[in-house]
Write a protein that holds these residues in place. Structure first.
Motif, short mmCIF file in Angstrom:
data_model
loop_
_atom_site.label_atom_id
_atom_site.label_comp_id
_atom_site.label_asym_id
_atom_site.label_seq_id
_atom_site.Cartn_x
_atom_site.Cartn_y
_atom_site.Cartn_z
N ILE A 237 0.82 -1.21 0.00
CA ILE A 237 0.00 0.00 0.00
C ILE A 237 0.86 1.27 0.00
N LYS A 238 0.20 2.38 -0.27
CA LYS A 238 0.91 3.67 -0.20
C LYS A 238 1.09 4.05 1.28
N PRO A 239 2.30 4.49 1.67
CA PRO A 239 2.50 4.89 3.07
C PRO A 239 1.45 5.93 3.46
N GLY A 240 0.93 5.80 4.66
CA GLY A 240 -0.12 6.72 5.12
C GLY A 240 -1.46 6.02 5.19
N ASN A 241 -1.59 4.89 4.43
CA ASN A 241 -2.88 4.18 4.44
C ASN A 241 -2.87 2.98 5.37
N GLU A 242 -1.79 2.84 6.15
CA GLU A 242 -1.63 1.59 6.91
C GLU A 242 -2.66 1.41 8.02
N VAL A 243 -3.10 2.49 8.65
CA VAL A 243 -4.04 2.34 9.77
C VAL A 243 -5.37 1.80 9.25
N GLU A 244 -5.85 2.43 8.19
CA GLU A 244 -7.13 2.03 7.59
C GLU A 244 -7.05 0.59 7.02
N GLN A 245 -5.95 0.28 6.33
CA GLN A 245 -5.81 -1.06 5.72
C GLN A 245 -5.63 -2.15 6.76
N PHE A 246 -4.96 -1.81 7.83
CA PHE A 246 -4.77 -2.78 8.93
C PHE A 246 -6.14 -3.17 9.50
N GLU A 247 -6.99 -2.17 9.74
CA GLU A 247 -8.34 -2.44 10.26
C GLU A 247 -9.14 -3.24 9.25
N TYR A 248 -9.02 -2.86 7.97
CA TYR A 248 -9.77 -3.54 6.92
C TYR A 248 -9.43 -5.04 6.91
N TRP A 249 -8.13 -5.35 6.90
CA TRP A 249 -7.72 -6.76 6.78
C TRP A 249 -8.01 -7.55 8.06
N LYS A 250 -7.91 -6.89 9.19
CA LYS A 250 -8.28 -7.57 10.44
C LYS A 250 -9.73 -8.05 10.35
N ASN A 251 -10.62 -7.16 9.90
CA ASN A 251 -12.03 -7.51 9.83
C ASN A 251 -12.33 -8.53 8.74
N GLU A 252 -11.64 -8.37 7.60
CA GLU A 252 -11.82 -9.33 6.51
C GLU A 252 -11.46 -10.74 6.97
N ARG A 253 -10.34 -10.84 7.68
CA ARG A 253 -9.88 -12.16 8.10
C ARG A 253 -10.79 -12.77 9.17
N MET A 254 -11.25 -11.92 10.08
CA MET A 254 -12.18 -12.44 11.10
C MET A 254 -13.45 -12.94 10.44
N ARG A 255 -13.95 -12.18 9.47
CA ARG A 255 -15.17 -12.57 8.74
C ARG A 255 -14.97 -13.94 8.08
N TRP A 256 -13.76 -14.16 7.53
CA TRP A 256 -13.49 -15.43 6.85
C TRP A 256 -13.63 -16.61 7.81
N TYR A 257 -13.04 -16.48 9.00
CA TYR A 257 -13.13 -17.57 9.98
C TYR A 257 -14.59 -17.81 10.38
N GLU A 258 -15.33 -16.72 10.53
CA GLU A 258 -16.74 -16.88 10.92
C GLU A 258 -17.52 -17.59 9.80
N ASN A 259 -17.26 -17.19 8.56
CA ASN A 259 -17.96 -17.83 7.43
C ASN A 259 -17.61 -19.29 7.28
N LEU A 260 -16.43 -19.65 7.77
CA LEU A 260 -15.97 -21.03 7.66
C LEU A 260 -16.63 -21.92 8.70
N GLY A 261 -17.44 -21.32 9.55
CA GLY A 261 -18.17 -22.09 10.55
C GLY A 261 -17.57 -22.02 11.94
N PHE A 262 -16.50 -21.22 12.12
CA PHE A 262 -15.95 -21.07 13.47
C PHE A 262 -16.98 -20.33 14.33
N LYS A 263 -17.18 -20.84 15.56
CA LYS A 263 -18.16 -20.22 16.45
C LYS A 263 -17.64 -18.85 16.89
#
Ligand code: ATP
Length: 473
Positions: A237-263
């Motif tokens: 990413i372009k420097p300066g966007n790391e805070v927003e992208q970090f939050e985005y990927w954290k949520n994306e990854r959590m969503r993936w585990y939930e969709n996979l059936g993790f409680k």
């Protein structure tokens, strides 16, 4: 909460996971995936691969395990990829000093000694050098879990990289390392991928592959092993966007585990208080294993540390040139780094269930069910002729062979039908197809659903379409 031993014994009995080189007494920290385990592993990786790379701006890669040794100097692994090690003089047992302290804290929490646990936790966050670990262990009189004694050696560094040699001469110049993470294969290929795939920042590179760490202690089944697979994605990413992208990927990854059936209640984020040398922010996704919460994936904001380091050590430019805005910069990186075998172990713990049943005569029974989602289930359907006569095996075989062209299917003729259902429940097969007398005369079958145990009667003609529809859900 079920015991880990229950999961390990089912995993072995059903062919999910075996101890490596078992006939020779096993090799510590190494495990083999059996017939069902390998299907599960492949389905798990496939789910990740689709999630990460079936997007506009994430490309796949499969880099080699052995890399130029300078890679590990640049990344900091040669100097810094070590764990603090401590030995107990009485039991001669060896421990990771930080883990020893963490386990002691957990024990205090279980004994409701929250204040002391918090005090030690605060000390642990402040640790700068090995001596600090030693002082915590001595000051709080942390005993050896094996001997119960407190006669400890000092704390030393132990580098976790496995060393080997290329070519026939075993000298300094031929040393190479088995990669301890897949990430560096991505960083060194940053320009190759960007240019060949005509990508522009922001974009990502994803990779699944083996990694090796000579862990001081291996324990808890697949949780900490010496050979394991990782699934990692580096997002440039372009420097300066790391805070927003970090939050985005954290949520994306959590969503993936939930969709996979993790409680949901078994998952949580844990922010890193202490950061690795390359990171300016980091959080783990943790899963509640039978022994407590443990990391299954790390999301790291790695700044431009890695690309800049490789630029310096290789002398090759790692800059991105933005022709539209007339800018040049070394991209920042957000990393998602998950363990495949650790994730599969979490999945086994998450999906294992013992369901209490009462039949019409009031008789109680327990059924073991692996509640995998359809996409992850190792076997998609099982086909049973009710009895081995009257045309049932012939029709059942025809159906089985036809389904086998599209899915992993099992054929089972042995034992009472109820036993056959239970056998499939234990390994998480979502559908059982029974061919009975009516099937032969009417060309119909029953489809029994794993979770509800309800049965539908369908015509043979519609069976495949029905399964396709349900398996894609
Ligand atoms: P730890 O502090 O527990 O040693 P780490 O923070 O060094 O782990 P990472 O380097 O962030 O772990 O690795 C990313 C992922 O790789 C982890 O979330 C985990 O799923 C997996 N992983 C790391 N080490 C091991 C191992 N020894 N065995 C199995 N999986 C592992």
């Amino acid at each position: 909460m079920f015991k880990l031993d229950t999961i390990i014994s089912l995993a072995k009995r059903k062919g999910f996971v075996f101890q490596s080189s078992e006939i020779y007494g096993g090799l510590n920290g190494c495990w083999d995936f059996g017939p069902l385990g390998v299907e599960l592993l492949r389905n798990y990786k496939e789910a990740w691969w689709k999630e990460m790379t079936y997007r506009d701006n994430i490309e796949g890669l499969d880099a080699s395990i052995l890399m130029h040794p300078r890679t590990w100097e640049a990344s900091g692994h040669t100097k810094q990829f070590s764990d603090p090690m401590i030995d107990n003089k009485t039991s001669k047992s060896r421990h990771r000093a930080d883990n020893l302290i963490e386990e002691f804290i957990e024990k205090l929490k279980n004994k409701k000694k929250e204040a002391l646990a918090l005090e030690i936790e605060t000390e642990l966050i402040k640790v700068q050098k090995n001596e600090d670990y030693y002082n915590i262990i001595m000051n709080y009189e942390i005993p050896d879990p094996i001997s119960g004694t407190k006669d400890w050696t000092e704390v030393r560094n132990f580098n976790l990289m496995f060393k080997t040699f290329v070519g026939p001469i075993e000298d300094e110049s031929s040393i190479v390392f088995l990669r301890p993470e897949t990430a560096q294969g991505i960083f060194v290929n940053f320009k190759n991928v960007m240019e060949s795939a005509r990508q522009k920042v922001p974009f990502g590179i994803a990779q699944i592959g083996k990694a090796f760490r000579n862990e001081i202690n291996t324990k808890n089944f697949l949780f900490r092993t010496r050979e394991f697979e990782q699934m990692e994605m580096q997002y440039f990413i372009k420097p300066g966007n790391e805070v927003e992208q970090f939050e985005y990927w954290k949520n994306e990854r959590m969503r993936w585990y939930e969709n996979l059936g993790f409680k949901k209640e078994k998952l949580k984020f844990k922010k890193h208080e202490k950061l690795a040398h390359y990171a300016d922010n980091a959080a783990d996704i943790e899963f509640e294993f039978p022994f407590g919460f443990g990391e299954i994936e790390g999301i790291h904001s790695r700044t431009d540390f890695d690309l800049k380091a490789h630029q310096e050590f290789s002398g090759k430019k790692m800059e991105y040139v933005d022709t539209v805005n007339q800018e040049r910069f070394v991209p920042y990186v957000i990393e998602t780094s998950g363990g495949v075998s650790r994730g599969v172990m979490a999945l086994l713990c998450n999906c294992y269930d013992e369901e209490k049943l009462v039949d019409e005569n009031g008789k109680e029974d327990t059924r073991v069910v692996m509640r995998f989602t359809n996409a992850l289930a190792p076997i998609k359907a099982a086909v049973f002729p009710l009895v081995n006569k009257d045309g049932m095996p012939e029709l059942a075989t025809l159906i089985y062979k036809d389904l086998q062209k599209s899915f992993k299917v099992e054929y089972d003729t042995s034992g009472a039908i109820g036993r056959r259902y239970r056998r499939q429940d234990e390994v998480g097969t979502p559908f059982c197809i029974t061919i009975d007398g009516e099937s032969v005369s009417e060309n119909t079958v029953t489809v029994r659903h794993r979770d509800s145990m309800k049965q539908d009667r369908l015509s043979v003609e519609n069976l495949k379409a029905y399964l396709f529809e349900h398996l894609n859900k």
